[in-house]
Design a protein around this motif. Structure first.
Motif, PDB file in Angstrom:
ATOM      1  N   ALA A  87      -6.594  -3.887  -5.053  1.00 16.08           N
ATOM      2  CA  ALA A  87      -7.518  -4.207  -4.443  1.00 16.08           C
ATOM      3  C   ALA A  87      -6.910  -4.903  -2.816  1.00 16.08           C
ATOM      4  O   ALA A  87      -7.374  -4.790  -1.661  1.00 16.08           O
ATOM      5  N   VAL A  88      -5.852  -5.965  -2.990  1.00 18.09           N
ATOM      6  CA  VAL A  88      -5.306  -6.374  -2.224  1.00 18.09           C
ATOM      7  C   VAL A  88      -4.294  -5.451  -1.552  1.00 18.09           C
ATOM      8  O   VAL A  88      -3.820  -5.681  -0.120  1.00 18.09           O
ATOM      9  N   ASP A  89      -3.983  -5.131  -2.102  1.00 20.75           N
ATOM     10  CA  ASP A  89      -2.994  -4.090  -1.315  1.00 20.75           C
ATOM     11  C   ASP A  89      -3.723  -3.182  -1.327  1.00 20.75           C
ATOM     12  O   ASP A  89      -3.082  -2.676   0.629  1.00 20.75           O
ATOM     13  N   SER A  90      -5.196  -2.799  -1.180  1.00 21.36           N
ATOM     14  CA  SER A  90      -5.571  -1.569  -0.095  1.00 21.36           C
ATOM     15  C   SER A  90      -5.827  -2.827   0.896  1.00 21.36           C
ATOM     16  O   SER A  90      -5.403  -1.703   2.201  1.00 21.36           O
ATOM     17  N   LEU A  91      -5.737  -3.657   1.203  1.00 22.70           N
ATOM     18  CA  LEU A  91      -5.799  -4.356   2.361  1.00 22.70           C
ATOM     19  C   LEU A  91      -4.734  -4.541   4.005  1.00 22.70           C
ATOM     20  O   LEU A  91      -4.353  -4.410   4.494  1.00 22.70           O
ATOM     21  N   ALA A  92      -3.546  -4.613   2.608  1.00 21.63           N
ATOM     22  CA  ALA A  92      -2.213  -4.855   2.714  1.00 21.63           C
ATOM     23  C   ALA A  92      -1.260  -3.295   3.312  1.00 21.63           C
ATOM     24  O   ALA A  92      -0.978  -3.055   4.440  1.00 21.63           O
ATOM     25  N   HIS A  93      -1.809  -2.627   2.748  1.00 19.36           N
ATOM     26  CA  HIS A  93      -1.621  -0.662   2.831  1.00 19.36           C
ATOM     27  C   HIS A  93      -2.136   0.364   3.327  1.00 19.36           C
ATOM     28  O   HIS A  93      -2.714   0.550   2.012  1.00 19.36           O
ATOM     29  N   PRO A  94      -2.553   0.006   4.650  1.00 20.68           N
ATOM     30  CA  PRO A  94      -3.981   1.101   4.862  1.00 20.68           C
ATOM     31  C   PRO A  94      -4.094   2.259   4.343  1.00 20.68           C
ATOM     32  O   PRO A  94      -5.169   3.030   3.839  1.00 20.68           O
ATOM     33  N   ASP A  95      -2.480   2.272   4.599  1.00 23.43           N
ATOM     34  CA  ASP A  95      -1.152   3.723   5.291  1.00 23.43           C
ATOM     35  C   ASP A  95      -1.512   4.708   3.370  1.00 23.43           C
ATOM     36  O   ASP A  95      -1.750   5.822   3.909  1.00 23.43           O
TER      37      ASP A  95
END
Length: 280
Positions: free
Chosen positions: A127-135
């Motif tokens: 979930a946090v990775d999805s915030l940090a790396h949207p691409d």
């Protein structure tokens, strides 16, 4: 009579032009609102959260409860000061905070269950990775895994009629639950709701003794299409998508709209010339 026809033709062309230009403007405005890139400071803050979540996940794998509790405390304090504007929706923010609470609950007991802790920490990390790396978020790597889960259910139904597929469904459910918060952060709400509803339907079929094999196969086929949409891998994309969805979609829309307006204006002009010549 001539001037009446002239005014009608020009008025029609003008209205069409205004309608098309308005549509293009609204499309571009909607696109800008939905595709604004987050500011560097926001992405930097999200990356700091990502580092903490990664540390938490590794400590959960090592079953280091004290370190996990320290990480979840740091993450909570950071999130409380964090602005999600430009990074995700209200639904995405809610999904992230729910996952944080889930990790806290998993570490609440002195002898926390290792499996539940690892699962909750994996959800939080994605979930946090999805915030940090949207691409290029990590959760997209689950596409192949979930497709294999669907294929496993299909093969069992086809090759072993009447066999219990509860275990195969549980694998699919576990993998979906792992990526669900990360998907909510990035995907439109209707896609999440649609996949949730489909999962509930498939679960009902797997638990029903009277379910027909063909019903399950039809459901799996539908789920396969929903999975493609969830992971952004629709097979029915049109040939215009790469052009209109390129680095500058607004320019593509403006170009296409201008071409249409030019054609309509030319047609109106020719009609005007024809009317003019017929009267003089």
């Amino acid at each position: 009579m001539f001037f009446g026809k002239k005014r009608s033709s020009l008025l029609m062309v003008g209205l069409l032009c205004c309608t098309l230009l308005s549509q293009i403007f609204l499309q571009n405005t909607a696109y800008a609102e939905n595709s604004d890139e987050a500011s560097p400071s926001l992405l930097n803050n999200a990356e700091q959260l990502n580092q903490i979540a990664t540390s938490l996940y590794r400590n959960a794998l090592d079953y280091n409860l004290s370190a996990v509790r320290e990480d979840i405390g740091d993450l909570t304090r950071q999130v409380e000061r964090f602005s999600f504007d430009g990074l995700t929706t209200v639904e995405g923010m809610h999904a992230l905070t729910e996952t944080i609470v889930e990790v806290k609950e998993a570490t609440a007991s002195v002898q926390a269950a290792s499996d539940s802790l690892q699962h909750a920490s994996a959800k939080l990390r994605l979930a946090v990775d999805s915030l940090a790396h949207p691409d290029k978020p990590l959760w997209l790597q689950y596409y192949k895994i979930m497709k294999e889960d669907l294929s496993s259910i299909e093969q069992k139904v086809m090759n072993e009629p009447g066999t219990d597929i509860t275990a195969a469904y549980s694998e699919l459910e576990s993998h979906y639950e792992t990526i669900r918060p990360a998907a909510i952060i990035r995907r439109p709400p209707y896609e999440i709701e649609r996949f949730d509803s489909w999962m509930s339907y498939l679960k009902g079929l797997t638990m029903s003794n009277g379910a027909k094999g063909q019903d399950i196969l039809d459901a799996v086929k539908q789920g396969d299409e929903f999975a493609n949409a969830l992971f952004g891998k629709e097979k029915d994309a049109t040939a215009f998508v790469p052009f209109a969805a390129g680095p500058e979609p607004w320019a593509a829309n403006l170009f296409l709209g201008s071409a249409i307006v030019a054609v309509l204006a030319y047609v109106g002009y020719r009609k005007y010339r024809g009317n003019h010549q017929s009267y003089f």
